[in-house]
Design a protein around this motif. Structure first.
Motif, PDB file in Angstrom:
ATOM      1  N   VAL A 312      31.949  37.501  42.819  1.00 29.11           N
ATOM      2  CA  VAL A 312      33.152  37.509  43.663  1.00 29.11           C
ATOM      3  C   VAL A 312      34.302  38.163  42.909  1.00 29.11           C
ATOM      4  O   VAL A 312      34.568  37.829  41.751  1.00 29.11           O
ATOM      5  CB  VAL A 312      33.562  36.077  44.079  1.00 29.11           C
ATOM      6  N   VAL A 313      34.984  39.081  43.566  1.00 31.86           N
ATOM      7  CA  VAL A 313      36.166  39.726  42.997  1.00 31.86           C
ATOM      8  C   VAL A 313      37.371  39.408  43.872  1.00 31.86           C
ATOM      9  O   VAL A 313      37.271  39.363  45.100  1.00 31.86           O
ATOM     10  CB  VAL A 313      35.973  41.254  42.863  1.00 31.86           C
ATOM     11  N   ARG A 314      38.516  39.182  43.237  1.00 35.21           N
ATOM     12  CA  ARG A 314      39.766  38.887  43.947  1.00 35.21           C
ATOM     13  C   ARG A 314      40.857  39.790  43.385  1.00 35.21           C
ATOM     14  O   ARG A 314      41.015  39.890  42.164  1.00 35.21           O
ATOM     15  CB  ARG A 314      40.156  37.414  43.770  1.00 35.21           C
ATOM     16  N   VAL A 315      41.595  40.456  44.270  1.00 30.72           N
ATOM     17  CA  VAL A 315      42.664  41.373  43.872  1.00 30.72           C
ATOM     18  C   VAL A 315      43.943  40.938  44.588  1.00 30.72           C
ATOM     19  O   VAL A 315      43.966  40.794  45.817  1.00 30.72           O
ATOM     20  CB  VAL A 315      42.326  42.829  44.256  1.00 30.72           C
ATOM     21  N   GLU A 316      45.032  40.753  43.816  1.00 31.33           N
ATOM     22  CA  GLU A 316      46.273  40.233  44.388  1.00 31.33           C
ATOM     23  C   GLU A 316      47.452  40.696  43.543  1.00 31.33           C
ATOM     24  O   GLU A 316      47.294  41.072  42.381  1.00 31.33           O
ATOM     25  CB  GLU A 316      46.211  38.704  44.439  1.00 31.33           C
ATOM     26  N   MET A 317      48.632  40.657  44.115  1.00 27.78           N
ATOM     27  CA  MET A 317      49.861  40.968  43.382  1.00 27.78           C
ATOM     28  C   MET A 317      50.937  39.978  43.823  1.00 27.78           C
ATOM     29  O   MET A 317      51.107  39.717  45.012  1.00 27.78           O
ATOM     30  CB  MET A 317      50.306  42.407  43.670  1.00 27.78           C
ATOM     31  N   ARG A 318      51.643  39.422  42.850  1.00 24.29           N
ATOM     32  CA  ARG A 318      52.680  38.430  43.134  1.00 24.29           C
ATOM     33  C   ARG A 318      54.042  38.940  42.687  1.00 24.29           C
ATOM     34  O   ARG A 318      54.150  39.718  41.732  1.00 24.29           O
ATOM     35  CB  ARG A 318      52.358  37.102  42.438  1.00 24.29           C
ATOM     36  N   ASP A 319      55.086  38.473  43.382  1.00 22.79           N
ATOM     37  CA  ASP A 319      56.441  38.867  43.017  1.00 22.79           C
ATOM     38  C   ASP A 319      56.945  38.017  41.861  1.00 22.79           C
ATOM     39  O   ASP A 319      56.205  37.181  41.309  1.00 22.79           O
ATOM     40  CB  ASP A 319      57.379  38.801  44.231  1.00 22.79           C
ATOM     41  N   ALA A 320      58.200  38.203  41.479  1.00 26.64           N
ATOM     42  CA  ALA A 320      58.759  37.513  40.322  1.00 26.64           C
ATOM     43  C   ALA A 320      58.792  35.999  40.503  1.00 26.64           C
ATOM     44  O   ALA A 320      58.843  35.249  39.527  1.00 26.64           O
ATOM     45  CB  ALA A 320      60.164  38.038  40.029  1.00 26.64           C
ATOM     46  N   ARG A 321      58.758  35.550  41.761  1.00 22.20           N
ATOM     47  CA  ARG A 321      58.772  34.106  42.045  1.00 22.20           C
ATOM     48  C   ARG A 321      57.371  33.529  42.173  1.00 22.20           C
ATOM     49  O   ARG A 321      57.213  32.334  42.438  1.00 22.20           O
ATOM     50  CB  ARG A 321      59.553  33.845  43.325  1.00 22.20           C
ATOM     51  N   GLY A 322      56.359  34.379  42.013  1.00 21.64           N
ATOM     52  CA  GLY A 322      54.989  33.902  42.114  1.00 21.64           C
ATOM     53  C   GLY A 322      54.424  33.928  43.516  1.00 21.64           C
ATOM     54  O   GLY A 322      53.316  33.429  43.744  1.00 21.64           O
ATOM     55  N   GLN A 323      55.157  34.515  44.451  1.00 21.70           N
ATOM     56  CA  GLN A 323      54.715  34.573  45.837  1.00 21.70           C
ATOM     57  C   GLN A 323      53.806  35.788  46.045  1.00 21.70           C
ATOM     58  O   GLN A 323      54.134  36.902  45.640  1.00 21.70           O
ATOM     59  CB  GLN A 323      55.919  34.674  46.774  1.00 21.70           C
ATOM     60  N   SER A 324      52.671  35.564  46.688  1.00 22.35           N
ATOM     61  CA  SER A 324      51.776  36.667  47.002  1.00 22.35           C
ATOM     62  C   SER A 324      52.472  37.642  47.951  1.00 22.35           C
ATOM     63  O   SER A 324      53.048  37.235  48.959  1.00 22.35           O
ATOM     64  CB  SER A 324      50.483  36.156  47.642  1.00 22.35           C
ATOM     65  N   ILE A 325      52.424  38.920  47.634  1.00 21.03           N
ATOM     66  CA  ILE A 325      53.130  39.934  48.421  1.00 21.03           C
ATOM     67  C   ILE A 325      52.269  40.466  49.559  1.00 21.03           C
ATOM     68  O   ILE A 325      52.708  40.551  50.707  1.00 21.03           O
ATOM     69  CB  ILE A 325      53.566  41.108  47.526  1.00 21.03           C
ATOM     70  N   PHE A 326      51.032  40.807  49.245  1.00 21.44           N
ATOM     71  CA  PHE A 326      50.142  41.474  50.197  1.00 21.44           C
ATOM     72  C   PHE A 326      49.018  40.575  50.697  1.00 21.44           C
ATOM     73  O   PHE A 326      48.194  41.026  51.493  1.00 21.44           O
ATOM     74  CB  PHE A 326      49.489  42.692  49.530  1.00 21.44           C
ATOM     75  N   GLY A 327      48.972  39.312  50.226  1.00 25.23           N
ATOM     76  CA  GLY A 327      47.773  38.530  50.422  1.00 25.23           C
ATOM     77  C   GLY A 327      46.705  39.001  49.446  1.00 25.23           C
ATOM     78  O   GLY A 327      46.926  39.912  48.647  1.00 25.23           O
ATOM     79  N   ALA A 328      45.543  38.400  49.504  1.00 22.88           N
ATOM     80  CA  ALA A 328      44.508  38.683  48.513  1.00 22.88           C
ATOM     81  C   ALA A 328      43.277  39.323  49.146  1.00 22.88           C
ATOM     82  O   ALA A 328      42.836  38.915  50.223  1.00 22.88           O
ATOM     83  CB  ALA A 328      44.094  37.409  47.789  1.00 22.88           C
ATOM     84  N   ILE A 329      42.762  40.324  48.455  1.00 22.58           N
ATOM     85  CA  ILE A 329      41.413  40.812  48.727  1.00 22.58           C
ATOM     86  C   ILE A 329      40.465  39.895  47.969  1.00 22.58           C
ATOM     87  O   ILE A 329      40.616  39.717  46.759  1.00 22.58           O
ATOM     88  CB  ILE A 329      41.244  42.268  48.227  1.00 22.58           C
ATOM     89  N   GLU A 330      39.530  39.277  48.650  1.00 23.95           N
ATOM     90  CA  GLU A 330      38.547  38.432  47.974  1.00 23.95           C
ATOM     91  C   GLU A 330      37.190  38.703  48.600  1.00 23.95           C
ATOM     92  O   GLU A 330      36.964  38.387  49.772  1.00 23.95           O
ATOM     93  CB  GLU A 330      38.917  36.958  48.078  1.00 23.95           C
ATOM     94  N   GLN A 331      36.299  39.300  47.823  1.00 21.94           N
ATOM     95  CA  GLN A 331      35.024  39.762  48.354  1.00 21.94           C
ATOM     96  C   GLN A 331      33.855  39.284  47.502  1.00 21.94           C
ATOM     97  O   GLN A 331      33.934  39.274  46.280  1.00 21.94           O
ATOM     98  CB  GLN A 331      35.006  41.287  48.422  1.00 21.94           C
ATOM     99  N   ARG A 332      32.782  38.938  48.190  1.00 18.42           N
ATOM    100  CA  ARG A 332      31.532  38.546  47.541  1.00 18.42           C
ATOM    101  C   ARG A 332      30.520  39.676  47.723  1.00 18.42           C
ATOM    102  O   ARG A 332      30.386  40.245  48.811  1.00 18.42           O
ATOM    103  CB  ARG A 332      30.998  37.261  48.151  1.00 18.42           C
ATOM    104  N   VAL A 333      29.799  39.980  46.669  1.00 16.27           N
ATOM    105  CA  VAL A 333      28.713  40.951  46.767  1.00 16.27           C
ATOM    106  C   VAL A 333      27.496  40.266  47.376  1.00 16.27           C
ATOM    107  O   VAL A 333      27.134  39.149  46.974  1.00 16.27           O
ATOM    108  CB  VAL A 333      28.367  41.535  45.382  1.00 16.27           C
ATOM    109  N   VAL A 334      26.881  40.907  48.368  1.00 18.14           N
ATOM    110  CA  VAL A 334      25.700  40.349  49.020  1.00 18.14           C
ATOM    111  C   VAL A 334      24.599  41.402  49.059  1.00 18.14           C
ATOM    112  O   VAL A 334      24.867  42.607  49.077  1.00 18.14           O
ATOM    113  CB  VAL A 334      25.998  39.855  50.449  1.00 18.14           C
ATOM    114  N   ALA A 335      23.368  40.942  49.064  1.00 16.95           N
ATOM    115  CA  ALA A 335      22.240  41.865  49.192  1.00 16.95           C
ATOM    116  C   ALA A 335      22.210  42.438  50.601  1.00 16.95           C
ATOM    117  O   ALA A 335      22.260  41.694  51.582  1.00 16.95           O
ATOM    118  CB  ALA A 335      20.930  41.133  48.878  1.00 16.95           C
ATOM    119  N   ALA A 336      22.143  43.754  50.704  1.00 17.11           N
ATOM    120  CA  ALA A 336      22.132  44.410  52.012  1.00 17.11           C
ATOM    121  C   ALA A 336      20.690  44.541  52.478  1.00 17.11           C
ATOM    122  O   ALA A 336      19.790  44.786  51.690  1.00 17.11           O
ATOM    123  CB  ALA A 336      22.776  45.790  51.918  1.00 17.11           C
TER     124      ALA A 336
END
Length: 336
Positions: A312-336
């Motif tokens: 699982v990978v999670r990508v996020e960015m927070r402002d100076a107050r710790g608030q998530s700006i864009f929300g988070a990308i959170e993805q699990r790798v699965v067998a296709a």
């Protein structure tokens, strides 16, 4: 303002305006049914969406609870997705792993490839992988969405065409890249569908962190629940996002809704050398390829494997107050 696209099951979803704290949304289909429709008529729709955003903030309109898992990528498909490479440190490390030198022109003329944009993954959608030997990797990046950009714009002019900012996980299949590049025709199979953050924001939402068309904040990449990358997107950027737009528009117009990516966010260490892992007090990495390169330099071979089903990978960015700006990308790798 902050905009999102609800994943309704249709190709392009439904446009909504999201509160600054990402807790509420109001449907915006009376202004534009989709984000692409809003961008096609941005001069008219932007002021109306801004007014609705103010009403959402003041709780002056009926709102519903915003759940990031219900969002698609802000543009579920786009007319264009072009990814540059603003962070030359990343290019240096990856090319070193292939035994390739970095030409001097890379420091003055941006690298860029044209990715597949006919469909993107939702920010909470699985990453399908058919073969672990393909070397599945994440790449945490910043991206911008433009309005119509005329051919031949300067970097300064290109800055005015940046309408929205978001994050991206640019999925790469490292095991397929060498053979594709050896053909001399660039990426294709090695660049499957990417995912973008649940929310796209206008540059003014970033405040002082938006300077010189670069986001001056750490990009937080977690891998299997552990901190993996904390590289600052405002440091070690050889090119601004406006410069990348100008590069893309050198010989062609860019259509409204074009997405331009920064490339993998990457920092040098404080001593000027390759970055160190977060666990060792460094800023870590926004992709696995970088740490594998450093392991190869240090130990003669890499020890960190690429992603496999269950990771699982999670990508996020927070402002100076710790608030998530864009929300988070959170993805699990699965067998296709």
């Amino acid at each position: 303002m902050k905009l999102a696209t609800l994943n309704t099951g249709s190709r392009d979803g439904r446009l909504v305006v999201v509160s600054r704290d990402l807790t509420r949304y109001c449907e915006a289909d009376n202004i534009a049914p989709t984000l692409q429709a809003a961008l096609d008529d941005w001069a008219r729709t932007a002021p109306l969406l801004e007014a609705l955003y103010r009403d959402v903030e003041h709780k002056a309109v009926p709102c519903q609870r915003f759940h990031e898992r219900e969002a698609h990528s802000p543009l579920p498909r786009a007319y264009q997705w072009a990814d540059g490479s603003a962070y030359i440190n990343h290019v240096e490390l990856v090319r070193r792993a292939r035994g390739a030198e970095v030409p001097a022109s890379f420091y003055t003329d941006p690298l860029m490839y044209q990715g597949g944009s006919d469909c993107f993954l939702p920010p909470r959608g699985d990453i399908p992988l058919r073969d672990t030997a393909w070397g599945c990797d994440m790449e945490g990046e910043v991206a911008v969405i433009t309005d119509d950009v005329p051919m031949g714009v300067t970097e300064e002019e290109a800055a005015e065409h940046i309408k929205l900012v978001m994050l991206v996980n640019d999925v790469s299949l490292r095991g397929l890249i060498p053979d594709e590049l050896a053909k001399g025709f660039g990426f294709f199979q090695s660049k499957p569908a990417s995912a973008f953050s649940p929310v796209a924001v206008t540059p003014d939402e970033l405040g002082d962190a938006w300077r010189g068309c670069v986001v001056h904040l750490p990009l937080m990449v977690d891998y299997n629940g552990e901190p993996f990358g904390r590289a600052n997107a405002g440091e070690d950027a050889t090119f601004s996002l406006a410069r990348l737009i100008a590069h893309a528009a050198k010989t062609r117009d860019l259509c409204a809704g074009s997405i331009i990516g920064s490339g993998t966010v990457s920092n040098r260490d404080a001593d000027g050398g390759p970055g160190r892992p977060v666990s060792e007090g460094g800023r870590g990495y926004s992709c696995i390829a970088e740490i594998r390169t450093i392991e190869t330099i240090r130990d003669g071979q890499p020890s960190t494997r690429f992603m496999a089903p269950g990771d699982v990978v999670r990508v996020e960015m927070r402002d100076a107050r710790g608030q998530s700006i864009f929300g988070a990308i959170e993805q699990r790798v699965v067998a296709a």
